[in-house]
Design a protein around this motif. Structure first.
Motif, PDB file in Angstrom:
ATOM      1  N   ARG A  19     -62.860 -25.828 -36.623  1.00  9.81           N
ATOM      2  CA  ARG A  19     -63.532 -25.781 -35.329  1.00  9.81           C
ATOM      3  C   ARG A  19     -64.406 -27.009 -35.157  1.00  9.81           C
ATOM      4  O   ARG A  19     -64.926 -27.548 -36.125  1.00  9.81           O
ATOM      5  N   HIS A  20     -64.543 -27.420 -33.928  1.00  7.96           N
ATOM      6  CA  HIS A  20     -65.383 -28.564 -33.586  1.00  7.96           C
ATOM      7  C   HIS A  20     -66.555 -28.086 -32.752  1.00  7.96           C
ATOM      8  O   HIS A  20     -66.430 -27.111 -32.008  1.00  7.96           O
ATOM      9  N   PRO A  21     -67.692 -28.777 -32.834  1.00  9.13           N
ATOM     10  CA  PRO A  21     -68.841 -28.366 -32.027  1.00  9.13           C
ATOM     11  C   PRO A  21     -68.507 -28.410 -30.535  1.00  9.13           C
ATOM     12  O   PRO A  21     -67.724 -29.235 -30.082  1.00  9.13           O
ATOM     13  N   ASP A  22     -69.102 -27.501 -29.799  1.00  3.82           N
ATOM     14  CA  ASP A  22     -68.968 -27.448 -28.350  1.00  3.82           C
ATOM     15  C   ASP A  22     -69.498 -28.762 -27.769  1.00  3.82           C
ATOM     16  O   ASP A  22     -70.659 -29.120 -27.994  1.00  3.82           O
ATOM     17  N   PRO A  23     -68.669 -29.507 -27.028  1.00  3.60           N
ATOM     18  CA  PRO A  23     -69.126 -30.790 -26.492  1.00  3.60           C
ATOM     19  C   PRO A  23     -70.286 -30.668 -25.516  1.00  3.60           C
ATOM     20  O   PRO A  23     -71.002 -31.635 -25.275  1.00  3.60           O
ATOM     21  N   GLU A  24     -70.514 -29.469 -24.969  1.00  7.94           N
ATOM     22  CA  GLU A  24     -71.669 -29.274 -24.093  1.00  7.94           C
ATOM     23  C   GLU A  24     -72.940 -28.992 -24.889  1.00  7.94           C
ATOM     24  O   GLU A  24     -74.034 -29.107 -24.363  1.00  7.94           O
ATOM     25  N   ALA A  25     -72.796 -28.608 -26.145  1.00 10.46           N
ATOM     26  CA  ALA A  25     -73.951 -28.365 -27.024  1.00 10.46           C
ATOM     27  C   ALA A  25     -74.297 -29.689 -27.694  1.00 10.46           C
ATOM     28  O   ALA A  25     -74.010 -29.917 -28.866  1.00 10.46           O
TER      29      ALA A  25
ATOM     30  N   LEU B 255     -73.633 -31.313 -31.486  1.00 12.10           N
ATOM     31  CA  LEU B 255     -72.671 -32.406 -31.665  1.00 12.10           C
ATOM     32  C   LEU B 255     -73.326 -33.615 -32.342  1.00 12.10           C
ATOM     33  O   LEU B 255     -72.758 -34.195 -33.276  1.00 12.10           O
ATOM     34  N   LEU B 256     -74.534 -33.972 -31.916  1.00 11.02           N
ATOM     35  CA  LEU B 256     -75.239 -35.096 -32.539  1.00 11.02           C
ATOM     36  C   LEU B 256     -75.519 -34.820 -34.018  1.00 11.02           C
ATOM     37  O   LEU B 256     -75.310 -35.681 -34.876  1.00 11.02           O
ATOM     38  N   ARG B 257     -75.999 -33.601 -34.320  1.00 11.44           N
ATOM     39  CA  ARG B 257     -76.256 -33.238 -35.723  1.00 11.44           C
ATOM     40  C   ARG B 257     -74.973 -33.265 -36.534  1.00 11.44           C
ATOM     41  O   ARG B 257     -74.965 -33.704 -37.685  1.00 11.44           O
ATOM     42  N   HIS B 258     -73.876 -32.823 -35.941  1.00 10.24           N
ATOM     43  CA  HIS B 258     -72.585 -32.813 -36.636  1.00 10.24           C
ATOM     44  C   HIS B 258     -72.141 -34.237 -36.987  1.00 10.24           C
ATOM     45  O   HIS B 258     -71.719 -34.506 -38.123  1.00 10.24           O
ATOM     46  N   VAL B 259     -72.246 -35.141 -36.020  1.00 14.25           N
ATOM     47  CA  VAL B 259     -71.876 -36.540 -36.278  1.00 14.25           C
ATOM     48  C   VAL B 259     -72.770 -37.109 -37.383  1.00 14.25           C
ATOM     49  O   VAL B 259     -72.280 -37.764 -38.305  1.00 14.25           O
ATOM     50  N   LEU B 260     -74.075 -36.853 -37.297  1.00 16.82           N
ATOM     51  CA  LEU B 260     -74.989 -37.352 -38.324  1.00 16.82           C
ATOM     52  C   LEU B 260     -74.645 -36.763 -39.691  1.00 16.82           C
ATOM     53  O   LEU B 260     -74.644 -37.486 -40.694  1.00 16.82           O
ATOM     54  N   GLU B 261     -74.315 -35.476 -39.739  1.00 20.40           N
ATOM     55  CA  GLU B 261     -73.928 -34.855 -41.012  1.00 20.40           C
ATOM     56  C   GLU B 261     -72.671 -35.497 -41.586  1.00 20.40           C
ATOM     57  O   GLU B 261     -72.581 -35.727 -42.798  1.00 20.40           O
ATOM     58  N   LEU B 262     -71.706 -35.783 -40.715  1.00 18.80           N
ATOM     59  CA  LEU B 262     -70.480 -36.431 -41.182  1.00 18.80           C
ATOM     60  C   LEU B 262     -70.774 -37.814 -41.758  1.00 18.80           C
ATOM     61  O   LEU B 262     -70.301 -38.156 -42.851  1.00 18.80           O
TER      62      LEU B 262
END
Length: 166
Positions: A3-9, A13-20
């Motif tokens: 699953r991918h983060p909701d693009p409206e959230a 999404l920013l935290r997910h990119v930073l975590e990656l």
């Protein structure tokens, strides 16, 4: 299924990119035998190498983070044996952050990782429509011009006015 983060959230999404990004940089340090080294340490290390011992306030300004974030990172770095805190000889009220001998010994590895990360980021930037740092800088500047809280308040007011006119 992944699953991918909701693009409206957006925050998620920013935290997910930073975590990656940070997670993979941390893996590089772990592979190099530095499991206690965190990606967030490198900007502080680079600032201290460039400027020498600095107060937390000056360090925060040099790396572009809050005083609280700089203080927390410096504390983590002290626990890892990378910095020391000492009294400023010119002003006993100030504490200075200084790189330790251990940190200086790690500089070649830290510098090599930093340079490899910059090269990898340039490659990633070539795959997206706009360099990430450029986009984030634009967003930061726009939020400084008009804080997000003002934008949210204005949206609330527009919604209330729209509902009131029905």
């Amino acid at each position: 299924m992944k699953r991918h983060p909701d693009p409206e959230a957006l925050g998620t999404l920013l935290r997910h990119v930073l975590e990656l990004l940070d997670g993979d940089v941390a893996k590089v340090y772990q592979d190099q035998g530095l499991p206690e080294y965190r990606p967030r340490f490198s900007p502080i290390v680079r600032a201290l190498v460039a400027e020498g011992p600095m107060s937390v306030r000056d360090l925060a300004g040099a790396v572009g983070v809050t005083h609280s974030a700089a203080s927390q990172t410096a504390s983590q770095m002290a626990r890892a044996g990378l910095v020391t805190h000492s009294t400023d000889p010119r002003d006993n009220r100030r504490r200075l952050i200084t790189l330790t001998t251990k940190a200086h010994a790690l500089l070649p590895m830290i510098t090599a990782e930093w340079n490899a990360t910059l090269e990898a980021m340039a490659e990633l930037d070539g795959e997206v429509s706009m360099p990430l740092a450029e986009l984030l800088t634009e967003v930061t500047e726009a939020i400084r011009r008009r804080p997000f809280v003002e934008r949210i308040s204005a949206a609330y007011e527009r919604q209330a006015a729209s509902e009131g006119s029905r």
